[in-house]
Design an enzyme around this catalytic site. Structure first.
Site, PDB file in Angstrom:
ATOM      1  N   TYR A  76      29.748  52.456  40.830  1.00  0.00           N
ATOM      2  CA  TYR A  76      31.107  52.804  41.058  1.00  0.00           C
ATOM      3  C   TYR A  76      31.618  53.770  42.231  1.00  0.00           C
ATOM      4  O   TYR A  76      30.668  54.529  42.475  1.00  0.00           O
ATOM      5  CB  TYR A  76      31.508  53.531  39.659  1.00  0.00           C
ATOM      6  CG  TYR A  76      32.463  52.741  38.772  1.00  0.00           C
ATOM      7  CD1 TYR A  76      33.845  52.376  39.428  1.00  0.00           C
ATOM      8  CD2 TYR A  76      31.903  52.262  37.508  1.00  0.00           C
ATOM      9  CE1 TYR A  76      34.576  51.665  38.487  1.00  0.00           C
ATOM     10  CE2 TYR A  76      32.768  51.431  36.790  1.00  0.00           C
ATOM     11  CZ  TYR A  76      34.178  51.317  37.265  1.00  0.00           C
ATOM     12  OH  TYR A  76      34.798  50.524  36.381  1.00  0.00           O
ATOM     13  N   GLU A  78      35.201  54.587  42.888  1.00  0.00           N
ATOM     14  CA  GLU A  78      36.544  54.546  43.151  1.00  0.00           C
ATOM     15  C   GLU A  78      37.106  55.669  44.123  1.00  0.00           C
ATOM     16  O   GLU A  78      36.205  56.665  44.220  1.00  0.00           O
ATOM     17  CB  GLU A  78      37.385  54.827  41.736  1.00  0.00           C
ATOM     18  CG  GLU A  78      37.322  53.837  40.992  1.00  0.00           C
ATOM     19  CD  GLU A  78      37.706  54.130  39.571  1.00  0.00           C
ATOM     20  OE1 GLU A  78      39.000  53.795  39.122  1.00  0.00           O
ATOM     21  OE2 GLU A  78      36.836  54.548  38.739  1.00  0.00           O
ATOM     22  N   ASP A 253      51.306  37.692  55.094  1.00  0.00           N
ATOM     23  CA  ASP A 253      50.397  37.158  54.255  1.00  0.00           C
ATOM     24  C   ASP A 253      49.649  36.235  55.177  1.00  0.00           C
ATOM     25  O   ASP A 253      50.040  35.058  55.096  1.00  0.00           O
ATOM     26  CB  ASP A 253      50.992  36.720  53.083  1.00  0.00           C
ATOM     27  CG  ASP A 253      49.786  36.394  52.146  1.00  0.00           C
ATOM     28  OD1 ASP A 253      48.658  36.234  52.396  1.00  0.00           O
ATOM     29  OD2 ASP A 253      49.944  36.065  50.866  1.00  0.00           O
ATOM     30  N   THR A 282      43.353  36.936  52.465  1.00  0.00           N
ATOM     31  CA  THR A 282      42.048  36.785  51.805  1.00  0.00           C
ATOM     32  C   THR A 282      40.975  36.613  52.675  1.00  0.00           C
ATOM     33  O   THR A 282      41.166  36.591  53.974  1.00  0.00           O
ATOM     34  CB  THR A 282      42.062  35.355  51.081  1.00  0.00           C
ATOM     35  OG1 THR A 282      42.228  34.353  51.941  1.00  0.00           O
ATOM     36  CG2 THR A 282      43.114  35.293  49.835  1.00  0.00           C
ATOM     37  N   LYS A 285      39.205  32.152  52.940  1.00  0.00           N
ATOM     38  CA  LYS A 285      39.696  30.761  53.196  1.00  0.00           C
ATOM     39  C   LYS A 285      39.257  30.387  54.943  1.00  0.00           C
ATOM     40  O   LYS A 285      38.021  30.335  54.945  1.00  0.00           O
ATOM     41  CB  LYS A 285      40.974  30.905  52.993  1.00  0.00           C
ATOM     42  CG  LYS A 285      41.597  31.015  51.723  1.00  0.00           C
ATOM     43  CD  LYS A 285      43.014  30.818  51.424  1.00  0.00           C
ATOM     44  CE  LYS A 285      43.201  31.065  50.025  1.00  0.00           C
ATOM     45  NZ  LYS A 285      44.759  31.587  49.676  1.00  0.00           N
ATOM     46  N   ARG A 291      34.591  35.830  48.503  1.00  0.00           N
ATOM     47  CA  ARG A 291      35.904  35.581  47.849  1.00  0.00           C
ATOM     48  C   ARG A 291      36.533  37.221  47.860  1.00  0.00           C
ATOM     49  O   ARG A 291      35.673  37.992  47.312  1.00  0.00           O
ATOM     50  CB  ARG A 291      35.815  35.224  46.488  1.00  0.00           C
ATOM     51  CG  ARG A 291      35.312  33.931  46.213  1.00  0.00           C
ATOM     52  CD  ARG A 291      35.722  33.372  44.880  1.00  0.00           C
ATOM     53  NE  ARG A 291      37.177  32.947  45.046  1.00  0.00           N
ATOM     54  CZ  ARG A 291      37.437  31.759  45.623  1.00  0.00           C
ATOM     55  NH1 ARG A 291      36.447  30.841  46.125  1.00  0.00           N
ATOM     56  NH2 ARG A 291      38.810  31.374  45.673  1.00  0.00           N
TER      57      ARG A 291
HETATM   58  C1  PLP Z   1      45.584  31.826  48.362  1.00  0.00           C
HETATM   59  C2  PLP Z   1      46.534  32.626  48.878  1.00  0.00           C
HETATM   60  C3  PLP Z   1      46.724  34.017  48.000  1.00  0.00           C
HETATM   61  C4  PLP Z   1      45.895  34.422  46.937  1.00  0.00           C
HETATM   62  O1  PLP Z   1      44.523  34.720  47.302  1.00  0.00           O
HETATM   63  P1  PLP Z   1      43.628  34.845  45.843  1.00  0.00           P
HETATM   64  O2  PLP Z   1      42.509  35.227  46.517  1.00  0.00           O
HETATM   65  O3  PLP Z   1      43.536  33.577  45.173  1.00  0.00           O
HETATM   66  O4  PLP Z   1      44.145  35.760  45.027  1.00  0.00           O
HETATM   67  C5  PLP Z   1      47.808  34.818  48.532  1.00  0.00           C
HETATM   68  N1  PLP Z   1      48.735  34.487  49.509  1.00  0.00           N
HETATM   69  C6  PLP Z   1      48.365  33.282  50.224  1.00  0.00           C
HETATM   70  C7  PLP Z   1      49.343  33.037  51.268  1.00  0.00           C
HETATM   71  C8  PLP Z   1      47.539  32.433  49.902  1.00  0.00           C
HETATM   72  O5  PLP Z   1      47.329  31.299  50.387  1.00  0.00           O
END
Ligand code: PLP
Length: 489
Positions: A76, A78, A253, A282, A285, A291
């Site tokens: 842990y 935090e 994002d 993220t 991707k 992840r």
């Molecule tokens: C995939 C994605 C997310 C969310 O990601 P998770 O890890 O699935 O929560 C947020 N914003 C955009 C633009 C995404 O493509």
């Protein structure tokens, strides 16, 4: 091992020792719960056998995957580096600082926060940091308090009401935006009073002038740029200008395209980091890590983002932060830059292959890692196309096109992405063959009609043998470009 002319991405070459280490680990799991060991093996078999065009997925390197399987998970931690609510966090401090250092240096950011467990968590952290900065801090000064626990009941009520109606302008879902950019089923749509911007009805491209006009009318606290299904680059310098004109915070994002930023495909006005106040992503991707999520920010927002835990997060996943550090270190290599450029070359080759065979693409093409194929020209819905392709061994996902006539469930498109196949070593000529397979399947697939004689939106028929012959074509390609070559379970 002789890999011939292929340039393999880092970390995918497996030594015999690594392979036998994995075998040993799996047999240890098997002794406890054989169904989990089997599902893990089966997943590798399935991943190897599928032509994965899901734009949000990838294959992490084995060092990244292995980093997640350790006792770092047991701790842990935090709080923040050097300021934890638990004792004995010295090693987690190392892990978190190394990951944050790589993130800052890779992206040229003033500050990086590597605790978010996912993209959604990264966005929640960012939203609440922005609200803390622009709503809470001024309110505390106004009410003469140092923190929220010092506020009187009446002042606290006032502050809570102010949190409730702040404005956010994000890209609409059917133009390619994400659920977390203010859509009502997501908490972001409940936190904020949201409006969305779309794309030009003719060109299907972002219309910056229309966005500027909308921003001037709506006067949002936050403008969110970034997408999950838009096949083009964004001019973040122009986004900055629009945000500045209305005094809005610019949040980007980059969940989908972080790998293209890291790999220096997106530079200058296409790189969000120098222009945005806060950037979220993220890590799994196009960035090809574990992840997870992360937040980058200017130093103005650093202290607010640092409050992610306990604001919206619990204990950080130390093993995943460690894997983020490994993935970010990989992303700082020349090999990764080469990978990122090949992702885009492959998307272009896929787009060209589809266009020359009569496919219709949203925006007419791509200049990132995404190709959005409008399947109405084949007389199909997105759902029919997605299922027919899956029968033939091609994994995609259906997706709305702008102003979709078939709605968000059936849709009129399929989204294709090249990060995963590029990690396997696919080339532009492989992508041309993939385009041929896709158009062959969709051309031969017929929608079935309903009892009333109208075309149905879900069912379809395919000529006999088409699925199996296409699967054979896919298998040939996949065999030439093995996933985790040498890993023998
Ligand atoms: C995939 C994605 C997310 C969310 O990601 P998770 O890890 O699935 O929560 C947020 N914003 C955009 C633009 C995404 O493509």
């Amino acid at each position: 091992m002789d890999w011939g002319h292929r340039r393999l991405p880092p970390g995918v070459i497996v030594t015999e020792q690594l392979s036998s280490a994995y075998q040993t680990l799996l047999s240890a799991i098997e002794a406890v719960e054989p169904r989990i060991a089997q599902a893990t093996r089966d997943e590798l078999t399935d991943q190897r056998a599928s032509l994965k065009l899901i734009a949000s997925e990838n294959y992490a390197s084995l060092p990244v995957l292995a980093t997640m399987g350790t006792w770092l998970s047991d701790k842990y931690a935090e709080g923040t580096v050097g300021h934890r609510f638990y004792a004995g966090c010295q090693n987690v401090d190392v892990v978190e600082s190394v990951a944050a250092e790589h993130a800052r240096e890779l992206f040229g950011a003033e500050y990086a926060y590597v605790q978010p467990h996912s993209g959604i968590d990264a966005n929640l952290t960012a939203y609440w940091a922005i609200l803390a900065h622009h709503v809470e801090t001024p309110a505390l000064a106004e009410f003469g308090a140092k923190n929220v626990s010092e506020l009187s009941e009446a002042d606290w009520e006032t502050l809570r009401a102010r949190f409730g109606n702040q404005r956010l302008l994000g890209m609409s879902l059917d133009a390619g935006g994400h659920l977390t950019h203010g859509f009502r089923p997501n908490v972001s749509g409940k936190m904020f009073h949201q409006r969305s911007y779309g794309t030009d009805p003719e060109t299907q491209l972002l219309d910056y002038d229309a966005l500027a006009k909308q921003a001037a009318e709506f006067k949002p606290l936050v403008i969110v740029a970034g997408y999950s299904a838009y096949p083009r680059r964004v001019n973040f310098a122009r986004m900055r200008e629009i945000a500045d004109q209305v005094g809005a915070v610019l949040m980007v994002d980059m969940a989908h395209f972080a790998g293209l930023v890291a790999g220096k495909v997106f530079q200058g006005e296409e790189n969000p980091v120098p222009w945005a106040d806060v950037v979220t992503t993220t890590t799994h991707k196009s960035l090809r890590g574990p992840r997870g999520g992360l937040v980058l920010a200017t130093k103005d927002y650093a202290a607010d983002v640092d409050r992610g835990c306990p604001m919206v997060l619990g204990g950080p996943l130390s093993h995943v932060m460690a894997a983020k550090a490994v993935a970010l270190a990989e992303a700082r290599t020349e090999a990764f830059q080469d990978y990122a450029h090949r992702v885009v070359d492959n998307a272009r080759a896929l787009a060209e292959g589809l266009l020359k065979r009569g496919g219709k693409l949203v925006t007419g093409g791509t200049d990132n890692h995404i190709v959005l194929l409008d399947v109405t020209g084949f007389g199909l819905t997105g759902r029919q196309a997605e299922s027919a392709l899956l029968d033939a061994g091609i994994v995609t996902n259906r997706n709305s096109v702008p102003n979709d006539p078939n709605g968000a469930w059936y849709t009129s498109g399929v989204r294709l992405g090249t990060p995963a196949l590029t990690s396997r070593g696919f080339t532009t000529s492989d992508m041309d063959e993939v385009a041929a397979m896709i158009t062959d399947v969709l051309t031969a697939t017929e929608p079935t009609t309903t009892k009333e004689g109208k075309p149905g939106k879900a069912k379809y028929t395919m000529p006999e043998n088409l699925a199996s012959t296409t699967q054979d074509r896919a298998a040939k390609l996949l065999e030439m470009r093995p996933l985790y070559p040498g890993l023998d379970l």
